[in-house]
Design a protein around this motif. Structure first.
Motif, PDB file in Angstrom:
ATOM      1  N   ALA A  76       0.832  -1.206   0.000  1.00  0.00           N
ATOM      2  CA  ALA A  76       0.000   0.000   0.000  1.00  0.00           C
ATOM      3  C   ALA A  76       0.863   1.251   0.000  1.00  0.00           C
ATOM      4  O   ALA A  76       0.490   2.263  -0.596  1.00  0.00           O
ATOM      5  CB  ALA A  76      -0.940   0.012   1.196  1.00  0.00           C
ATOM      6  N   LEU A  77       2.020   1.198   0.643  1.00  0.00           N
ATOM      7  CA  LEU A  77       2.936   2.344   0.617  1.00  0.00           C
ATOM      8  C   LEU A  77       3.404   2.608  -0.811  1.00  0.00           C
ATOM      9  O   LEU A  77       3.420   3.754  -1.265  1.00  0.00           O
ATOM     10  CB  LEU A  77       4.132   2.093   1.546  1.00  0.00           C
ATOM     11  CG  LEU A  77       3.805   2.103   3.035  1.00  0.00           C
ATOM     12  CD1 LEU A  77       4.913   1.429   3.837  1.00  0.00           C
ATOM     13  CD2 LEU A  77       3.560   3.522   3.520  1.00  0.00           C
ATOM     14  N   VAL A  78       3.742   1.554  -1.525  1.00  0.00           N
ATOM     15  CA  VAL A  78       4.178   1.692  -2.919  1.00  0.00           C
ATOM     16  C   VAL A  78       3.004   2.152  -3.788  1.00  0.00           C
ATOM     17  O   VAL A  78       3.139   3.067  -4.610  1.00  0.00           O
ATOM     18  CB  VAL A  78       4.768   0.367  -3.444  1.00  0.00           C
ATOM     19  CG1 VAL A  78       5.076   0.456  -4.927  1.00  0.00           C
ATOM     20  CG2 VAL A  78       6.021  -0.010  -2.653  1.00  0.00           C
ATOM     21  N   MET A  79       1.844   1.546  -3.594  1.00  0.00           N
ATOM     22  CA  MET A  79       0.672   1.895  -4.398  1.00  0.00           C
ATOM     23  C   MET A  79       0.210   3.316  -4.106  1.00  0.00           C
ATOM     24  O   MET A  79      -0.278   4.009  -5.003  1.00  0.00           O
ATOM     25  CB  MET A  79      -0.463   0.899  -4.135  1.00  0.00           C
ATOM     26  CG  MET A  79      -1.651   1.092  -5.062  1.00  0.00           C
ATOM     27  SD  MET A  79      -1.264   0.921  -6.821  1.00  0.00           S
ATOM     28  CE  MET A  79      -0.949  -0.832  -6.918  1.00  0.00           C
ATOM     29  N   ALA A  80       0.386   3.771  -2.876  1.00  0.00           N
ATOM     30  CA  ALA A  80       0.021   5.147  -2.526  1.00  0.00           C
ATOM     31  C   ALA A  80       0.784   6.132  -3.403  1.00  0.00           C
ATOM     32  O   ALA A  80       0.235   7.136  -3.855  1.00  0.00           O
ATOM     33  CB  ALA A  80       0.310   5.413  -1.048  1.00  0.00           C
ATOM     34  N   VAL A  81       2.038   5.818  -3.671  1.00  0.00           N
ATOM     35  CA  VAL A  81       2.848   6.661  -4.563  1.00  0.00           C
ATOM     36  C   VAL A  81       2.340   6.520  -5.991  1.00  0.00           C
ATOM     37  O   VAL A  81       2.138   7.513  -6.692  1.00  0.00           O
ATOM     38  CB  VAL A  81       4.349   6.287  -4.467  1.00  0.00           C
ATOM     39  CG1 VAL A  81       5.170   7.045  -5.508  1.00  0.00           C
ATOM     40  CG2 VAL A  81       4.882   6.556  -3.055  1.00  0.00           C
ATOM     41  N   ALA A  82       2.096   5.291  -6.412  1.00  0.00           N
ATOM     42  CA  ALA A  82       1.675   5.042  -7.794  1.00  0.00           C
ATOM     43  C   ALA A  82       0.370   5.746  -8.152  1.00  0.00           C
ATOM     44  O   ALA A  82       0.213   6.217  -9.280  1.00  0.00           O
ATOM     45  CB  ALA A  82       1.539   3.530  -8.035  1.00  0.00           C
ATOM     46  N   ILE A  83      -0.565   5.822  -7.197  1.00  0.00           N
ATOM     47  CA  ILE A  83      -1.854   6.445  -7.500  1.00  0.00           C
ATOM     48  C   ILE A  83      -1.963   7.874  -6.971  1.00  0.00           C
ATOM     49  O   ILE A  83      -3.003   8.510  -7.101  1.00  0.00           O
ATOM     50  CB  ILE A  83      -3.050   5.596  -7.007  1.00  0.00           C
ATOM     51  CG1 ILE A  83      -3.117   5.543  -5.479  1.00  0.00           C
ATOM     52  CG2 ILE A  83      -2.998   4.196  -7.615  1.00  0.00           C
ATOM     53  CD1 ILE A  83      -4.397   4.903  -4.943  1.00  0.00           C
ATOM     54  N   GLY A  84      -0.894   8.364  -6.353  1.00  0.00           N
ATOM     55  CA  GLY A  84      -0.897   9.738  -5.862  1.00  0.00           C
ATOM     56  C   GLY A  84      -1.823   9.961  -4.694  1.00  0.00           C
ATOM     57  O   GLY A  84      -2.414  11.026  -4.563  1.00  0.00           O
ATOM     58  N   ALA A  85      -1.953   8.959  -3.817  1.00  0.00           N
ATOM     59  CA  ALA A  85      -2.883   9.040  -2.689  1.00  0.00           C
ATOM     60  C   ALA A  85      -2.236   8.495  -1.416  1.00  0.00           C
ATOM     61  O   ALA A  85      -2.430   7.329  -1.067  1.00  0.00           O
ATOM     62  CB  ALA A  85      -4.163   8.276  -3.009  1.00  0.00           C
ATOM     63  N   PRO A  86      -1.468   9.335  -0.696  1.00  0.00           N
ATOM     64  CA  PRO A  86      -0.792   8.858   0.518  1.00  0.00           C
ATOM     65  C   PRO A  86      -1.744   8.280   1.557  1.00  0.00           C
ATOM     66  O   PRO A  86      -1.367   7.398   2.324  1.00  0.00           O
ATOM     67  CB  PRO A  86      -0.097  10.108   1.065  1.00  0.00           C
ATOM     68  CG  PRO A  86      -0.118  11.110  -0.007  1.00  0.00           C
ATOM     69  CD  PRO A  86      -1.187  10.732  -0.981  1.00  0.00           C
ATOM     70  N   GLU A  87      -2.990   8.752   1.564  1.00  0.00           N
ATOM     71  CA  GLU A  87      -3.952   8.264   2.556  1.00  0.00           C
ATOM     72  C   GLU A  87      -4.263   6.778   2.387  1.00  0.00           C
ATOM     73  O   GLU A  87      -4.716   6.126   3.326  1.00  0.00           O
ATOM     74  CB  GLU A  87      -5.236   9.100   2.527  1.00  0.00           C
ATOM     75  CG  GLU A  87      -6.051   8.980   1.254  1.00  0.00           C
ATOM     76  CD  GLU A  87      -5.608   9.896   0.112  1.00  0.00           C
ATOM     77  OE1 GLU A  87      -6.322   9.915  -0.908  1.00  0.00           O
ATOM     78  OE2 GLU A  87      -4.569  10.575   0.219  1.00  0.00           O
ATOM     79  N   LEU A  88      -4.007   6.207   1.204  1.00  0.00           N
ATOM     80  CA  LEU A  88      -4.234   4.774   1.003  1.00  0.00           C
ATOM     81  C   LEU A  88      -3.423   3.962   2.003  1.00  0.00           C
ATOM     82  O   LEU A  88      -3.900   2.947   2.515  1.00  0.00           O
ATOM     83  CB  LEU A  88      -3.859   4.354  -0.430  1.00  0.00           C
ATOM     84  CG  LEU A  88      -3.991   2.862  -0.720  1.00  0.00           C
ATOM     85  CD1 LEU A  88      -5.458   2.444  -0.744  1.00  0.00           C
ATOM     86  CD2 LEU A  88      -3.318   2.517  -2.033  1.00  0.00           C
ATOM     87  N   ALA A  89      -2.215   4.401   2.310  1.00  0.00           N
ATOM     88  CA  ALA A  89      -1.359   3.674   3.252  1.00  0.00           C
ATOM     89  C   ALA A  89      -1.986   3.616   4.641  1.00  0.00           C
ATOM     90  O   ALA A  89      -1.874   2.603   5.338  1.00  0.00           O
ATOM     91  CB  ALA A  89       0.023   4.319   3.308  1.00  0.00           C
ATOM     92  N   VAL A  90      -2.665   4.685   5.041  1.00  0.00           N
ATOM     93  CA  VAL A  90      -3.348   4.713   6.335  1.00  0.00           C
ATOM     94  C   VAL A  90      -4.604   3.847   6.277  1.00  0.00           C
ATOM     95  O   VAL A  90      -4.862   3.052   7.174  1.00  0.00           O
ATOM     96  CB  VAL A  90      -3.700   6.167   6.731  1.00  0.00           C
ATOM     97  CG1 VAL A  90      -4.593   6.194   7.970  1.00  0.00           C
ATOM     98  CG2 VAL A  90      -2.430   6.968   6.967  1.00  0.00           C
ATOM     99  N   HIS A  91      -5.373   3.990   5.202  1.00  0.00           N
ATOM    100  CA  HIS A  91      -6.627   3.246   5.080  1.00  0.00           C
ATOM    101  C   HIS A  91      -6.402   1.738   5.104  1.00  0.00           C
ATOM    102  O   HIS A  91      -7.293   0.990   5.540  1.00  0.00           O
ATOM    103  CB  HIS A  91      -7.348   3.615   3.788  1.00  0.00           C
ATOM    104  CG  HIS A  91      -7.823   5.031   3.753  1.00  0.00           C
ATOM    105  ND1 HIS A  91      -8.197   5.653   2.597  1.00  0.00           N
ATOM    106  CD2 HIS A  91      -7.986   5.960   4.732  1.00  0.00           C
ATOM    107  CE1 HIS A  91      -8.572   6.889   2.855  1.00  0.00           C
ATOM    108  NE2 HIS A  91      -8.448   7.098   4.157  1.00  0.00           N
ATOM    109  N   THR A  92      -5.270   1.273   4.616  1.00  0.00           N
ATOM    110  CA  THR A  92      -5.029  -0.167   4.511  1.00  0.00           C
ATOM    111  C   THR A  92      -3.974  -0.680   5.498  1.00  0.00           C
ATOM    112  O   THR A  92      -3.563  -1.832   5.409  1.00  0.00           O
ATOM    113  CB  THR A  92      -4.594  -0.542   3.081  1.00  0.00           C
ATOM    114  OG1 THR A  92      -3.360   0.113   2.797  1.00  0.00           O
ATOM    115  CG2 THR A  92      -5.642  -0.155   2.057  1.00  0.00           C
ATOM    116  N   ALA A  93      -3.569   0.173   6.431  1.00  0.00           N
ATOM    117  CA  ALA A  93      -2.520  -0.225   7.373  1.00  0.00           C
ATOM    118  C   ALA A  93      -2.890  -1.472   8.161  1.00  0.00           C
ATOM    119  O   ALA A  93      -2.032  -2.318   8.435  1.00  0.00           O
ATOM    120  CB  ALA A  93      -2.199   0.926   8.332  1.00  0.00           C
ATOM    121  N   ASP A  94      -4.148  -1.606   8.527  1.00  0.00           N
ATOM    122  CA  ASP A  94      -4.553  -2.744   9.349  1.00  0.00           C
ATOM    123  C   ASP A  94      -5.095  -3.927   8.558  1.00  0.00           C
ATOM    124  O   ASP A  94      -4.886  -5.068   8.934  1.00  0.00           O
ATOM    125  CB  ASP A  94      -5.590  -2.301  10.388  1.00  0.00           C
ATOM    126  CG  ASP A  94      -4.973  -1.384  11.436  1.00  0.00           C
ATOM    127  OD1 ASP A  94      -3.807  -1.601  11.815  1.00  0.00           O
ATOM    128  OD2 ASP A  94      -5.656  -0.439  11.860  1.00  0.00           O
TER     129      ASP A  94
END
Length: 165
Positions: A76-94
């Motif tokens: 998700a950290l990598v994908m957050a960069v790929a899609i330009g959405a840092p919040e994805l990393a938080v949304h999927t952390a758990d």
């Protein structure tokens, strides 16, 4: 912005800035300091600070070490960069959604191999859309159930006799 993504600053489209925003948001979600995170990653504090600030090029080893240290989703950290959405990393952390998708894709690649090239784009779009629609429906149902429980708890609390002597 919802409560979970509070603290995720708007990021530029620069990979380092996007990754930096995602890392900082996940670290804060976990209540960890930079020192805590650096120690958990077994790296010097200054090296971690350069990594988190985006001063260095994105490093997959550091991303995976960070994810282990913060119990979050490295993909998700990598994908957050790929899609330009840092919040994805938080949304999927758990729930590790992106890692689950990646494992599914890895399995699909292993079992289907060359046949993947023959897939019609419409079939792919249909399957992916159906999967995300199903996940959205599950989220809605879960939210309805949580609201029902909260309403019931409130009703029980109101009906309970007041303590007194």
């Amino acid at each position: 912005m919802d409560a979970e993504t509070k603290g995720v600053p708007p990021a530029s489209n620069h990979d380092g800035a996007l990754l930096s925003a995602a890392l900082r948001a996940v670290r804060r979600l976990r209540g960890m300091s930079s020192r805590d995170t650096a120690d958990a990653m077994h790296m010097p504090l200054r090296t971690y600070q350069r990594f988190e600030s985006g001063e260095t090029r994105p490093n997959l080893d550091h991303i995976h070490r960070f994810a282990r240290a913060t119990r979050s989703d490295p993909h998700a950290l990598v994908m957050a960069v790929a899609i330009g959405a840092p919040e994805l990393a938080v949304h999927t952390a758990d729930n590790h959604l992106v890692t689950i998708l990646t494992v599914g894709l890895q399995t699909y690649n292993r079992t289907q191999g060359d046949k993947i090239a023959d897939l019609d784009v419409r079939a792919i779009v249909s399957a992916v859309t159906a999967m995300f629609d199903q996940l959205a429906d599950a989220t809605a149902a879960q939210n309805e159930a949580r609201a029902w429980i909260r309403t019931g708890q409130d009703a029980l609390a109101k009906a309970r006799p007041k303590p007194g002597r």
